[in-house]
Motif scaffolding. Sequence first.
Motif, PDB file in Angstrom:
ATOM      1  N   THR A 364       0.834  -1.199   0.000  1.00 60.72           N
ATOM      2  CA  THR A 364       0.000   0.000   0.000  1.00 60.72           C
ATOM      3  C   THR A 364       0.873   1.255   0.000  1.00 60.72           C
ATOM      4  OG1 THR A 364      -0.112   0.284   2.403  1.00 60.72           O
ATOM      5  CG2 THR A 364      -1.660  -1.281   1.401  1.00 60.72           C
ATOM      6  N   ASP A 365       0.248   2.400  -0.282  1.00 58.70           N
ATOM      7  CA  ASP A 365       1.016   3.646  -0.275  1.00 58.70           C
ATOM      8  C   ASP A 365       1.166   4.233   1.124  1.00 58.70           C
ATOM      9  OD1 ASP A 365      -1.471   4.743   0.249  1.00 58.70           O
ATOM     10  OD2 ASP A 365      -1.568   5.940  -1.590  1.00 58.70           O
ATOM     11  N   GLU A 366       0.729   3.479   2.138  1.00 57.03           N
ATOM     12  CA  GLU A 366       1.033   3.885   3.501  1.00 57.03           C
ATOM     13  C   GLU A 366       2.531   3.856   3.747  1.00 57.03           C
ATOM     14  OE1 GLU A 366       0.023   2.524   8.132  1.00 57.03           O
ATOM     15  OE2 GLU A 366      -0.887   1.452   6.453  1.00 57.03           O
ATOM     16  N   PHE A 367       3.208   2.994   2.996  1.00 55.89           N
ATOM     17  CA  PHE A 367       4.657   2.854   3.071  1.00 55.89           C
ATOM     18  C   PHE A 367       5.249   3.084   1.681  1.00 55.89           C
ATOM     19  CE2 PHE A 367       2.805   0.200   6.389  1.00 55.89           C
ATOM     20  CZ  PHE A 367       3.504   0.602   7.506  1.00 55.89           C
ATOM     21  N   PRO A 368       6.508   3.507   1.590  1.00 61.38           N
ATOM     22  CA  PRO A 368       7.082   3.840   0.284  1.00 61.38           C
ATOM     23  C   PRO A 368       7.687   2.661  -0.456  1.00 61.38           C
ATOM     24  CG  PRO A 368       8.677   4.370   1.986  1.00 61.38           C
ATOM     25  CD  PRO A 368       7.429   3.874   2.697  1.00 61.38           C
ATOM     26  N   VAL A 369       7.589   1.468   0.104  1.00 61.23           N
ATOM     27  CA  VAL A 369       8.426   0.371  -0.371  1.00 61.23           C
ATOM     28  C   VAL A 369       8.076  -0.085  -1.789  1.00 61.23           C
ATOM     29  CG1 VAL A 369       9.126  -2.011   0.086  1.00 61.23           C
ATOM     30  CG2 VAL A 369       8.928  -0.371   1.967  1.00 61.23           C
ATOM     31  N   MET A 370       6.789  -0.280  -2.083  1.00 61.58           N
ATOM     32  CA  MET A 370       6.440  -0.743  -3.424  1.00 61.58           C
ATOM     33  C   MET A 370       6.751   0.319  -4.470  1.00 61.58           C
ATOM     34  SD  MET A 370       5.480  -3.865  -3.790  1.00 61.58           S
ATOM     35  CE  MET A 370       4.629  -3.842  -5.356  1.00 61.58           C
ATOM     36  N   ARG A 371       6.608   1.581  -4.107  1.00 57.74           N
ATOM     37  CA  ARG A 371       6.973   2.656  -5.031  1.00 57.74           C
ATOM     38  C   ARG A 371       8.476   2.614  -5.331  1.00 57.74           C
ATOM     39  NH1 ARG A 371       8.325   7.633  -3.400  1.00 57.74           N
ATOM     40  NH2 ARG A 371       7.157   7.442  -1.448  1.00 57.74           N
ATOM     41  N   HIS A 372       9.273   2.416  -4.282  1.00 62.14           N
ATOM     42  CA  HIS A 372      10.719   2.313  -4.493  1.00 62.14           C
ATOM     43  C   HIS A 372      11.069   1.061  -5.306  1.00 62.14           C
ATOM     44  CE1 HIS A 372      12.228   5.760  -2.380  1.00 62.14           C
ATOM     45  NE2 HIS A 372      11.618   5.433  -1.251  1.00 62.14           N
ATOM     46  N   LEU A 373      10.398  -0.039  -5.028  1.00 59.97           N
ATOM     47  CA  LEU A 373      10.663  -1.260  -5.793  1.00 59.97           C
ATOM     48  C   LEU A 373      10.405  -1.039  -7.282  1.00 59.97           C
ATOM     49  CD1 LEU A 373       9.314  -4.313  -3.731  1.00 59.97           C
ATOM     50  CD2 LEU A 373      11.532  -4.179  -4.868  1.00 59.97           C
ATOM     51  N   ALA A 374       9.287  -0.417  -7.586  1.00 60.22           N
ATOM     52  CA  ALA A 374       8.970  -0.163  -8.991  1.00 60.22           C
ATOM     53  C   ALA A 374       9.986   0.781  -9.618  1.00 60.22           C
ATOM     54  CB  ALA A 374       7.557   0.416  -9.102  1.00 60.22           C
ATOM     55  N   ASN A 375      10.311   1.860  -8.909  1.00 60.22           N
ATOM     56  CA  ASN A 375      11.282   2.807  -9.442  1.00 60.22           C
ATOM     57  C   ASN A 375      12.648   2.171  -9.652  1.00 60.22           C
ATOM     58  OD1 ASN A 375       9.524   4.999  -9.565  1.00 60.22           O
ATOM     59  ND2 ASN A 375      10.066   5.759  -7.551  1.00 60.22           N
ATOM     60  N   LEU A 376      13.069   1.340  -8.702  1.00 60.60           N
ATOM     61  CA  LEU A 376      14.386   0.719  -8.803  1.00 60.60           C
ATOM     62  C   LEU A 376      14.474  -0.229  -9.992  1.00 60.60           C
ATOM     63  CD1 LEU A 376      15.150   0.126  -5.028  1.00 60.60           C
ATOM     64  CD2 LEU A 376      16.519   1.519  -6.601  1.00 60.60           C
TER      65      LEU A 376
END
Length: 404
Positions: A364-376
């Motif tokens: 979820t966007d409650e945490f930045p982790v999936m966004r960082h995973l996608a960006n990386l």
Amino acid sequence: MTDPADLTDLTGATDPAVDPVEAVFDLDALLEDDEREWRERAREFAATRIAPRIAADFEAARFRAELVPELGAAGLLGVQLAGYGGSGAGPVAYGLVCHELEYVDSGWRTFVSVQCSLAMHAILAHGSEAQRTEWLPRMAAGEAVGCFALTEPQGGSDPGAMTTTARRDGDEWVIDGAKRWIGLASVADVAVVWAKDEEGVVRGFLVPTTTPGFAATPIAGKFAMRASIQCDLALTGVRVPTDAVLPGASGLSGPFSCLNGARYGIVWGSMGAARACLDAAVGRARTREVFGAPIGARQLVQGSLADALVAYETGMLLALHLGRLKERGALTPAQISVGKLNNVRQALGIASAARAILAGDGITDEFPVMRHLANLEAVRTYEGTDEIHRLVLGRALTGIPAFA
């Protein structure tokens, strides 16, 4: 024998006021005062101006162009630039800026990489004095945006197969071709366009984006880098005067020198994304309770966090080592390949481990982790894929090129 409880006290891990990562890994002791000052300046900007809206911007695929002049006013667009409105700081200071921006989102470190390491560096290293004077002070101030048009639709790993052409027509050059994945092209004021002349020599051209025949179209449907802009670029009979040529660039060594600067920033930036994911995982491990205790009390979770910390520390020490080499003018392309290959790979591993510790909430966007995973995943591809950097290192080890 040391009691494990004593080790906990030594690291400060039980004190919520102490940063647990810094308690174990004292990077500050290895930095100069001015380098720490640049880090804090970038950290404050990223935390106050970017972070509060980045999740919504990512969701909406919105690039906040209004922040560009603010970055310039903070000095973050001319960190390494000596003169021409720049700050003249060192490579480690620039790396720390990249680290802090990517802690919040890779898209904003990418912006700085394109503006500074690619477009501004191309003008500084290969441009005429008139070109430098015209563009660099405005770009350092965030009053003008640049882009770097090298990659083409058929593939980015073989720029020698470039099909974009430039031919002389009297006192002008005429450029025709297509580029793809060009960061900032639709919001840029000037493009550094690489094209082959009639003798097959790669040349750089400064092309104002208002020039007839220049058309930039943002690429839609991205699952990564959604808070930044990458474009398809069409160049149809684009005419520029002879003084648009970058006089110091002839052949692929011109664009490659710029790419090495961008890759160096990625070495630091990717560890910023990794640190954000590690911080999220440590915070969750301390506060989420399962079976009557915080999940951080479980051996498997502690083991995963320990592995992530070691990978992060290793990546940061590698980045710092490369920065010190760069200060001495001793940094080689092969060493940059080591940094880009290792640190992006390790950042992805840290992000994946953090996602697992966060369990279902980690997507979820409650945490930045999936966004960082996608960006990386995007960072892993641009400025040289894993495969290309492995081949660079294979050639360095054997003396035998294996690119074809």
